[in-house]
Motif scaffolding. Sequence first.
Motif, PDB file in Angstrom:
ATOM      1  N   VAL A   5       7.807  -0.835  -0.200  1.00 21.68           N
ATOM      2  CA  VAL A   5       7.611  -1.649   0.998  1.00 21.68           C
ATOM      3  C   VAL A   5       6.565  -0.982   1.877  1.00 21.68           C
ATOM      4  O   VAL A   5       6.611   0.217   2.136  1.00 21.68           O
ATOM      5  CB  VAL A   5       8.925  -1.899   1.778  1.00 21.68           C
ATOM      6  N   ASN A   6       5.606  -1.792   2.285  1.00 17.82           N
ATOM      7  CA  ASN A   6       4.521  -1.354   3.153  1.00 17.82           C
ATOM      8  C   ASN A   6       5.009  -1.496   4.599  1.00 17.82           C
ATOM      9  O   ASN A   6       5.203  -2.608   5.081  1.00 17.82           O
ATOM     10  CB  ASN A   6       3.308  -2.256   2.869  1.00 17.82           C
ATOM     11  N   MET A   7       5.216  -0.375   5.274  1.00 20.39           N
ATOM     12  CA  MET A   7       5.825  -0.414   6.619  1.00 20.39           C
ATOM     13  C   MET A   7       4.755  -0.582   7.706  1.00 20.39           C
ATOM     14  O   MET A   7       4.408   0.362   8.410  1.00 20.39           O
ATOM     15  CB  MET A   7       6.623   0.865   6.853  1.00 20.39           C
ATOM     16  N   LEU A   8       4.271  -1.825   7.829  1.00 24.40           N
ATOM     17  CA  LEU A   8       3.238  -2.107   8.825  1.00 24.40           C
ATOM     18  C   LEU A   8       3.865  -2.425  10.182  1.00 24.40           C
ATOM     19  O   LEU A   8       4.052  -3.588  10.519  1.00 24.40           O
ATOM     20  CB  LEU A   8       2.383  -3.275   8.357  1.00 24.40           C
TER      21      LEU A   8
ATOM     22  N   PHE B 220       5.887   2.906   1.867  1.00 24.69           N
ATOM     23  CA  PHE B 220       4.442   3.140   1.828  1.00 24.69           C
ATOM     24  C   PHE B 220       3.885   3.007   3.239  1.00 24.69           C
ATOM     25  O   PHE B 220       4.261   2.099   3.965  1.00 24.69           O
ATOM     26  CB  PHE B 220       3.800   2.094   0.907  1.00 24.69           C
ATOM     27  N   LEU B 221       3.007   3.930   3.598  1.00 21.06           N
ATOM     28  CA  LEU B 221       2.345   3.840   4.906  1.00 21.06           C
ATOM     29  C   LEU B 221       0.834   3.843   4.724  1.00 21.06           C
ATOM     30  O   LEU B 221       0.256   4.807   4.218  1.00 21.06           O
ATOM     31  CB  LEU B 221       2.747   5.025   5.795  1.00 21.06           C
TER      32      LEU B 221
ATOM     33  N   ARG C 157       9.970  13.794  -3.501  1.00 20.82           N
ATOM     34  CA  ARG C 157       9.864  12.336  -3.326  1.00 20.82           C
ATOM     35  C   ARG C 157       8.525  11.877  -2.772  1.00 20.82           C
ATOM     36  O   ARG C 157       8.366  10.707  -2.426  1.00 20.82           O
ATOM     37  CB  ARG C 157      11.001  11.861  -2.414  1.00 20.82           C
ATOM     38  N   ALA C 158       7.550  12.788  -2.650  1.00 20.17           N
ATOM     39  CA  ALA C 158       6.314  12.434  -1.946  1.00 20.17           C
ATOM     40  C   ALA C 158       5.251  11.832  -2.855  1.00 20.17           C
ATOM     41  O   ALA C 158       5.187  12.114  -4.057  1.00 20.17           O
ATOM     42  CB  ALA C 158       5.745  13.661  -1.248  1.00 20.17           C
ATOM     43  N   GLY C 159       4.407  11.012  -2.247  1.00 19.21           N
ATOM     44  CA  GLY C 159       3.222  10.481  -2.898  1.00 19.21           C
ATOM     45  C   GLY C 159       2.079  10.466  -1.897  1.00 19.21           C
ATOM     46  O   GLY C 159       2.292  10.244  -0.706  1.00 19.21           O
ATOM     47  N   TRP C 160       0.871  10.729  -2.405  1.00 21.68           N
ATOM     48  CA  TRP C 160      -0.322  10.728  -1.551  1.00 21.68           C
ATOM     49  C   TRP C 160      -1.207   9.561  -1.946  1.00 21.68           C
ATOM     50  O   TRP C 160      -1.692   9.513  -3.072  1.00 21.68           O
ATOM     51  CB  TRP C 160      -1.077  12.046  -1.694  1.00 21.68           C
ATOM     52  N   ASN C 161      -1.421   8.625  -1.035  1.00 17.20           N
ATOM     53  CA  ASN C 161      -2.348   7.532  -1.262  1.00 17.20           C
ATOM     54  C   ASN C 161      -3.741   7.970  -0.817  1.00 17.20           C
ATOM     55  O   ASN C 161      -4.002   8.137   0.374  1.00 17.20           O
ATOM     56  CB  ASN C 161      -1.898   6.285  -0.495  1.00 17.20           C
TER      57      ASN C 161
ATOM     58  N   ALA D 139       0.725  -8.626 -15.428  1.00 23.16           N
ATOM     59  CA  ALA D 139      -0.229  -8.669 -14.312  1.00 23.16           C
ATOM     60  C   ALA D 139       0.152  -7.681 -13.224  1.00 23.16           C
ATOM     61  O   ALA D 139      -0.635  -7.430 -12.308  1.00 23.16           O
ATOM     62  CB  ALA D 139      -0.276 -10.079 -13.734  1.00 23.16           C
ATOM     63  N   ALA D 140       1.359  -7.131 -13.306  1.00 26.25           N
ATOM     64  CA  ALA D 140       1.837  -6.157 -12.314  1.00 26.25           C
ATOM     65  C   ALA D 140       2.995  -5.380 -12.922  1.00 26.25           C
ATOM     66  O   ALA D 140       3.796  -5.943 -13.669  1.00 26.25           O
ATOM     67  CB  ALA D 140       2.315  -6.869 -11.047  1.00 26.25           C
ATOM     68  N   ASP D 141       3.060  -4.091 -12.598  1.00 27.20           N
ATOM     69  CA  ASP D 141       4.257  -3.315 -12.946  1.00 27.20           C
ATOM     70  C   ASP D 141       5.273  -3.385 -11.811  1.00 27.20           C
ATOM     71  O   ASP D 141       6.409  -2.917 -11.948  1.00 27.20           O
ATOM     72  CB  ASP D 141       3.879  -1.848 -13.196  1.00 27.20           C
ATOM     73  N   GLY D 142       4.829  -3.943 -10.712  1.00 23.57           N
ATOM     74  CA  GLY D 142       5.685  -4.082  -9.539  1.00 23.57           C
ATOM     75  C   GLY D 142       4.808  -4.504  -8.375  1.00 23.57           C
ATOM     76  O   GLY D 142       3.666  -4.929  -8.582  1.00 23.57           O
ATOM     77  N   PHE D 143       5.341  -4.399  -7.170  1.00 28.69           N
ATOM     78  CA  PHE D 143       4.587  -4.879  -6.009  1.00 28.69           C
ATOM     79  C   PHE D 143       4.716  -3.941  -4.815  1.00 28.69           C
ATOM     80  O   PHE D 143       5.742  -3.283  -4.640  1.00 28.69           O
ATOM     81  CB  PHE D 143       5.064  -6.288  -5.605  1.00 28.69           C
ATOM     82  N   ASN D 144       3.657  -3.931  -4.041  1.00 27.60           N
ATOM     83  CA  ASN D 144       3.693  -3.285  -2.741  1.00 27.60           C
ATOM     84  C   ASN D 144       3.977  -4.421  -1.758  1.00 27.60           C
ATOM     85  O   ASN D 144       3.078  -5.201  -1.422  1.00 27.60           O
ATOM     86  CB  ASN D 144       2.339  -2.613  -2.470  1.00 27.60           C
TER      87      ASN D 144
END
Lengths: 444, 444
Positions: free
Chosen positions: B10-13, B54-55, B119-123, B382-387
Amino acid sequence: MTDRQLHLNVNMLSAGFYGSAWRASAGDPAAFTDINHYVKLAKIAERGTFDAVFLADSPALVDRPEFRPFYTLEPTIILTAIAAATEFIGLIATASTTYNEPYNIARRFASVDLASGGRAGWNVVTTADAVAARNFGFDNAVAHTTRYERAAEFTEVVTGLWDSWEDDALVGDKATGRFMDTSRLHALNHVGRFFSVRGPLNVPRSPQGHPVIVQAGGSDDGRALAARYAEAIFSVANSIDEGKAFADDIRRRAAAYGRPGSAIVTLPGLATVIGSTEEEARRRDDYLWSLIPADYSLVRVAGILNVDPHSLDLDEPLPDTIQMPIDGSQTFFRALVEVARRDRLTVRQLLRRLGGGTGHRVIVGTPEQIADDIEAWFRAGAADGFNLMPDLLPEGLELFVDHVVPLLRQRGIFRSAYAGTTLRSHLGLERPANRHTIKERLAG
Amino acid sequence: MTDRQLHLNVNMLSAGFYGSAWRASAGDPAAFTDINHYVKLAKIAERGTFDAVFLADSPALVDRPEFRPFYTLEPTIILTAIAAATEFIGLIATASTTYNEPYNIARRFASVDLASGGRAGWNVVTTADAVAARNFGFDNAVAHTTRYERAAEFTEVVTGLWDSWEDDALVGDKATGRFMDTSRLHALNHVGRFFSVRGPLNVPRSPQGHPVIVQAGGSDDGRALAARYAEAIFSVANSIDEGKAFADDIRRRAAAYGRPGSAIVTLPGLATVIGSTEEEARRRDDYLWSLIPADYSLVRVAGILNVDPHSLDLDEPLPDTIQMPIDGSQTFFRALVEVARRDRLTVRQLLRRLGGGTGHRVIVGTPEQIADDIEAWFRAGAADGFNLMPDLLPEGLELFVDHVVPLLRQRGIFRSAYAGTTLRSHLGLERPANRHTIKERLAG
């Protein structure tokens, strides 16, 4: 109770101030990368109604990794985890002005400040060590004068960005769709020697206005920076006279910027080794010393004095050839040389007297002796409080909170409960007014 | 259950994907600076067994602050607060390679990774906007090609630093005083066009090895960077064919680096507006649109297309004079122009179709319709998943978790419980071996 109250921070140096802390029976070698270790320390300090936790830092693997863990997890990450687990305690982290960009630092500390409800402090350092320089494109340490010139402009930009939103900038009027009052939002348009920063910041002001500015350098340039910006100073002082002289000097310099003496809190470093009797404390100190390899401290002190370790003999005084530096880490260098010459110490005695060569004062004794010492410094005006460095963490901090803090409270010089929720409230510092709001008031 | 499982971020906008989210009756105008808002969202997403929060980010006050809150609190600070309040959910934050130093980013994300138990990821983003450039000494945006050349070297340095400690570097032997096995600690000694970084990092590896590398740029340079380094890709795709073509292209490019297709997870952006009937969803969408000022989206889309807003007419198609860019934010530009021309849309229709001009796909419908759509994209490859970008936060996320997630679970394509505790485990990615350990194994 006197009106003037003591301030206490704890310096969370991984397993403790002693290089051997991780080897002690109570020590955890992996504590330095364990977020729960830091959270636990902060909770103990909050139980002792301390003003703040403090994290020193350098963006490098410094010291000697084969023997000692040093700076590791990025400090603002540690502070944020602590903020989530505590309610009151202040959160001070070190960040370098030499190896960061001011917009990023302004934003990061403002974010910690908001996330903690106004408990953040930024310890401004210029990072003297060459090891850090080599992680950022330099072959050697950036020159002392350049570092301090950059630090002054950096701090000016950061404080300017922190004022880019006035307190009432956010409107959030659902009916009209007006989100912000853009007349309360200010670009900085800074153009200087080191930085060009337009702004505004993308973070609003916090309950305490902005993070408390802390400074730790004791060189002439460091004092000049502190006098202009610092609200708390982590200093080095090895006698009451030295502490008073430092505090007087800083306040005299600050007055030149129109800053009152009450706007600055001085906190000399103080390492503690506590025992229920003096004999027990001395045994604890001996034990911790016995766990430090013979050459470790020697290499450390040689590094500060910028000499070959082989030129030092543990059982002789410092060589006469050692001169005060014109550049570099003057604070600790000066402390070491002054104490060694004043008290005619051998290198071995000097190491032990000054925290294994760090330059910081070490006190080994009972809770009463430590409370007496603290009270004497406080009443003499040699310190507004201390940046405490317990021998072992958490054990040494628990001993301090359980046995020294009650004595300080009985003597009426230290709080029994927090009076507010911000770091400024704990330190007795006013919430700074926004510069644009002031300007408008003056014009109106 | 199929073997292949769907991934959801989830994109936390701040208050939600819609610019008007804060104006909605459920919206909180101050949510964007409230750490508890983000913690609450993460807890809801964890209840829905999402892979990660996701941020997005830019180090600037972007968009139009008089109407809309955008990037604010520094993302790694938000993630650390979330880590303290959750147990499983992955934590992905954006950080710019153009306006940071690689040592600082390597250390900060490694710190979040350790503080969260892996648990971290860097975009990785290069930050196209000129507004950010002006906070870092530039008059205008750094050129696209230069940004991507820097990004590649930056990522190379960061991953090198993440491998500077082998997994067994920490010894911590109290008896001998040996803290680290220095033969397991490696300097990087990187000297390149943009950076000289000696290392080693001062943070060890985490339970998942190192943070997951995420990438979001769809330009040719962006795809090249993703193919080489990215383990998850936040992409833009507006049809199943487009999604498939993107995934195929990335995997073909990645093969050239010897990377298997399974090493990359593609996650197109998907904005959702959920109603219990299609009619209710459409009313909700109309309501949110009605709260967006007439000129807001127009200015936004004009910014992406790099044209004067006055050259656009809401009720006409895009002018023929608009050409595909040779530089700049190609992903969104391309998405807008392609969809507008393919479906012969007016500017007003285009804005509404593509998330107010962001280029991301919007789906307005019932939980069944949304689950059908997701399943169709997933099964077609077409996708492995979604943001996911819910219209309102937290409300739109709660609706998704309570009404769409159960359908995806029933269909056997989405987990009901976490199988592991690291982000790599959720995404089905292997824990990367340390490069020095591999080298030694090969030599041994």
